[in-house]
Design a protein around this motif. Structure first.
Motif, PDB file in Angstrom:
ATOM      1  N   ARG A 317     -55.899 -29.368   2.017  1.00 39.44           N
ATOM      2  CA  ARG A 317     -55.889 -29.259   0.245  1.00 39.44           C
ATOM      3  C   ARG A 317     -56.509 -28.834  -0.530  1.00 39.44           C
ATOM      4  O   ARG A 317     -56.110 -28.220  -1.406  1.00 39.44           O
ATOM      5  CB  ARG A 317     -57.086 -30.507  -0.254  1.00 39.44           C
ATOM      6  N   VAL A 320     -54.202 -25.506   0.619  1.00 39.08           N
ATOM      7  CA  VAL A 320     -52.949 -25.498  -0.187  1.00 39.08           C
ATOM      8  C   VAL A 320     -53.475 -25.130  -1.486  1.00 39.08           C
ATOM      9  O   VAL A 320     -52.289 -24.222  -2.288  1.00 39.08           O
ATOM     10  CB  VAL A 320     -51.778 -26.380   0.201  1.00 39.08           C
ATOM     11  N   VAL A 324     -51.260 -21.997  -3.798  1.00 42.54           N
ATOM     12  CA  VAL A 324     -50.225 -21.952  -4.391  1.00 42.54           C
ATOM     13  C   VAL A 324     -50.497 -20.955  -5.672  1.00 42.54           C
ATOM     14  O   VAL A 324     -49.804 -20.683  -6.329  1.00 42.54           O
ATOM     15  CB  VAL A 324     -49.501 -22.948  -5.001  1.00 42.54           C
ATOM     16  N   LEU A 368     -43.561 -20.974  -2.682  1.00 45.59           N
ATOM     17  CA  LEU A 368     -43.821 -21.770  -1.552  1.00 45.59           C
ATOM     18  C   LEU A 368     -43.552 -21.236  -0.308  1.00 45.59           C
ATOM     19  O   LEU A 368     -44.348 -21.538   0.606  1.00 45.59           O
ATOM     20  CB  LEU A 368     -41.558 -21.608  -2.079  1.00 45.59           C
ATOM     21  N   SER A 370     -46.253 -18.549   0.382  1.00 45.72           N
ATOM     22  CA  SER A 370     -47.852 -19.698   0.162  1.00 45.72           C
ATOM     23  C   SER A 370     -48.395 -20.567   1.307  1.00 45.72           C
ATOM     24  O   SER A 370     -48.847 -21.149   1.565  1.00 45.72           O
ATOM     25  CB  SER A 370     -48.763 -19.380  -1.096  1.00 45.72           C
ATOM     26  N   TYR A 371     -47.319 -21.856   0.653  1.00 45.92           N
ATOM     27  CA  TYR A 371     -47.724 -22.836   1.077  1.00 45.92           C
ATOM     28  C   TYR A 371     -47.028 -23.179   2.272  1.00 45.92           C
ATOM     29  O   TYR A 371     -47.711 -23.971   3.288  1.00 45.92           O
ATOM     30  CB  TYR A 371     -46.448 -24.025   0.310  1.00 45.92           C
ATOM     31  N   LEU A 375     -49.896 -23.864   5.018  1.00 45.03           N
ATOM     32  CA  LEU A 375     -50.463 -24.927   6.439  1.00 45.03           C
ATOM     33  C   LEU A 375     -49.558 -24.455   7.821  1.00 45.03           C
ATOM     34  O   LEU A 375     -50.638 -24.785   9.263  1.00 45.03           O
ATOM     35  CB  LEU A 375     -48.549 -25.154   6.281  1.00 45.03           C
ATOM     36  N   ALA A 433     -41.548 -25.029   4.633  1.00 41.89           N
ATOM     37  CA  ALA A 433     -41.725 -25.787   4.190  1.00 41.89           C
ATOM     38  C   ALA A 433     -41.841 -27.074   4.525  1.00 41.89           C
ATOM     39  O   ALA A 433     -42.839 -28.146   4.041  1.00 41.89           O
ATOM     40  CB  ALA A 433     -41.543 -25.508   2.849  1.00 41.89           C
ATOM     41  N   GLY A 437     -44.613 -29.654   6.045  1.00 42.75           N
ATOM     42  CA  GLY A 437     -45.115 -30.095   5.437  1.00 42.75           C
ATOM     43  C   GLY A 437     -44.627 -31.742   5.484  1.00 42.75           C
ATOM     44  O   GLY A 437     -46.182 -32.493   5.655  1.00 42.75           O
TER      45      GLY A 437
END
Length: 452
Positions: A317, A320, A324, A368, A370-371, A375, A433, A437
């Motif tokens: 968490r 992420v 972002v 997007l 960076s996400y 992950l 993503a 995700g």
């Protein structure tokens, strides 16, 4: 004075992320210095040597980049064992990973020696440029095993939660490479001028020194904890097995970039020239995101090894969130600076316009990206390589027909380049993503213990 919301307050975990990510970022930035120095020095020799360096550098960085799993898989495996409280086993895994890197480096270097000129010609080089590229490649190939050992040893130290030592070695190697390149290439004073061959020898020498320095650090730690330095057959095989899915993942990323470049070439010389600048900026922005991903690898492996599922979820968490934020900041910077950046790379108005237009897509895609990067790092740290390979293949399967559609239906020039980057961000990156995700929301990747 009003207090910050809880989500924005710095926590011990944030400091741990910074402790790992900041040195990792600096080390990543130091790596391109080798080719930049070579380019500056070899460029003084003329157009043919510089073009040869461009071909050789592409081949060399591709060969090393394909084996980046040596760092990633080793980081995850070592961090797990460290988290489980078994430091000797962590070091044993690291030593075996370094032996695997050495073996792969020797095999690839031996295969590349006779293939150097055919590979250069295959990339479209003229005979003169191919000769220059061959000279550089063959001079640098003795350092290829060292380059892979550097990857593996860096992975060991990252797994041990140490990103400062690789930083010191990377910066020292980059600085040492400068006088080495000047002396061996240009031959000032009593030194013979070896031309582009000398540049390759300088790179090879610097890489050998870096590998030796990192190997000494790992060897001292191993001996301190009673771990032998001879390769363990089972451990080397396990390192190779763990790395195969990450190799597939890496190949899908490189294939996507190659598809994009090939499609840009079909949009005309102006679009191709602009694309080269845009993809370079994309890669530069990725360095910051890579640093967060590296922190994710190390922290996720450690918390899972310790059986701390709640801590692992907390790492996910927080990373992420920071990813972002970093994506929004970098995207905003690119959006504001795009018209000022373009003139730095070209005097041609068409190329400038195409760069600025495509950078709008790059800017909007940064959150997007960076996400995805974060992950990716967390799942690598969890040892979830098979899923990452499947996700990469799925992204490529979606992106390939999108590229074909852009080539067939989109206009050429600036508009074609913009649509191509929309396809990349909205196709390949979006599928990654989505797949990553969905995986992160579930528990299949949350496997605790020293070994996945």
């Amino acid at each position: 004075m009003p207090r910050l919301p809880p989500a924005l307050r710095l926590r011990p975990l944030d400091r741990e992320v910074a402790r790992l990510a900041v040195p990792a970022f600096a080390a990543l930035v130091a790596e391109p210095v080798f080719l930049l120095v070579d380019s500056a020095v070899v460029g003084s020799l003329g157009v043919v040597p510089l073009a040869g360096l461009g071909i050789a550098g592409t081949l060399l960085t591709t060969a090393v980049g394909v084996f980046v799993f040596l760092a990633y898989a080793t980081t995850a495996a070592v961090a797990r064992r460290l988290g489980a409280g078994d430091l000797p086993a962590a070091l044993r895994q690291g030593v075996d990973g370094m032996w695997l890197a050495l073996g792969l480096g020797v095999v690839v270097a031996a295969a590349a020696w006779p293939a150097a000129r055919p590979l250069a010609l295959g990339l479209g080089a003229s005979p003169e440029v191919a000769d220059a590229a061959t000279s550089y490649l063959r001079a640098s190939l003795p350092g290829l095993p060292a380059m892979l050992v550097v990857l593996a040893a860096t992975g060991v130290l990252r797994g041990l939660q140490d990103t400062r030592t690789p930083l010191v070695v990377a910066v020292t190697g980059a600085l040492a490479n400068i006088p080495l390149t000047v002396v061996l290439t240009l031959g000032p004073g009593p030194f013979p001028a070896l031309g582009i061959t000398g540049s390759g020898l300088a790179t090879s020498t610097a890489q050998l020194a870096m590998a030796s320095a990192l190997a000494v650090v790992v060897a001292r730690g191993a001996r301190r904890h009673g771990v032998g330095l001879r390769p363990g057959g089972a451990g080397v095989l396990r390192s190779g097995r763990d790395g195969v899915p990450l190799l597939v993942r890496t190949l899908t990323l490189r294939a996507a970039i190659l598809l994009t470049t090939g499609a840009a070439a079909r949009s005309g010389d102006t679009a191709l020239a602009a694309h080269q600048v845009v993809v370079t900026i994309w890669s530069a922005l990725a360095l910051g995101l890579d640093a967060l991903a590296i922190a994710g690898q190390a922290l996720t492996g450690k918390t899972l090894g310790a059986g701390d599922v709640a801590g692992t979820r907390d790492v996910l968490r927080r990373l992420v969130g920071w990813g972002v934020v970093l994506g929004l900041l970098s995207g905003g910077l690119v959006l504001v600076a795009r018209t000022h950046v373009a003139p730095l790379f070209s005097a041609d108005e068409g190329v400038r316009t195409a760069i600025a237009a495509a950078l709008v897509v790059v800017a909007l895609a940064q959150p997007l990206a960076s996400y995805v990067f974060v992950l990716d790092g967390v799942l690598i740290g969890a040892g979830d390589g098979r899923y990452l390979a499947a996700a990469g293949l799925a992204g490529l399967a979606v992106y390939a027909p999108l590229v074909v559609a852009v080539v067939v239906w989109a206009p050429t020039g600036t508009a074609g380049l913009v649509w191509l980057w929309v396809a990349f961000a909205g196709g390949f990156m979006a599928v990654r993503a989505l797949t990553l995700g969905l995986r992160a929301r579930r528990d299949a990747w949350v496997v605790v213990g020293a070994v996945r």
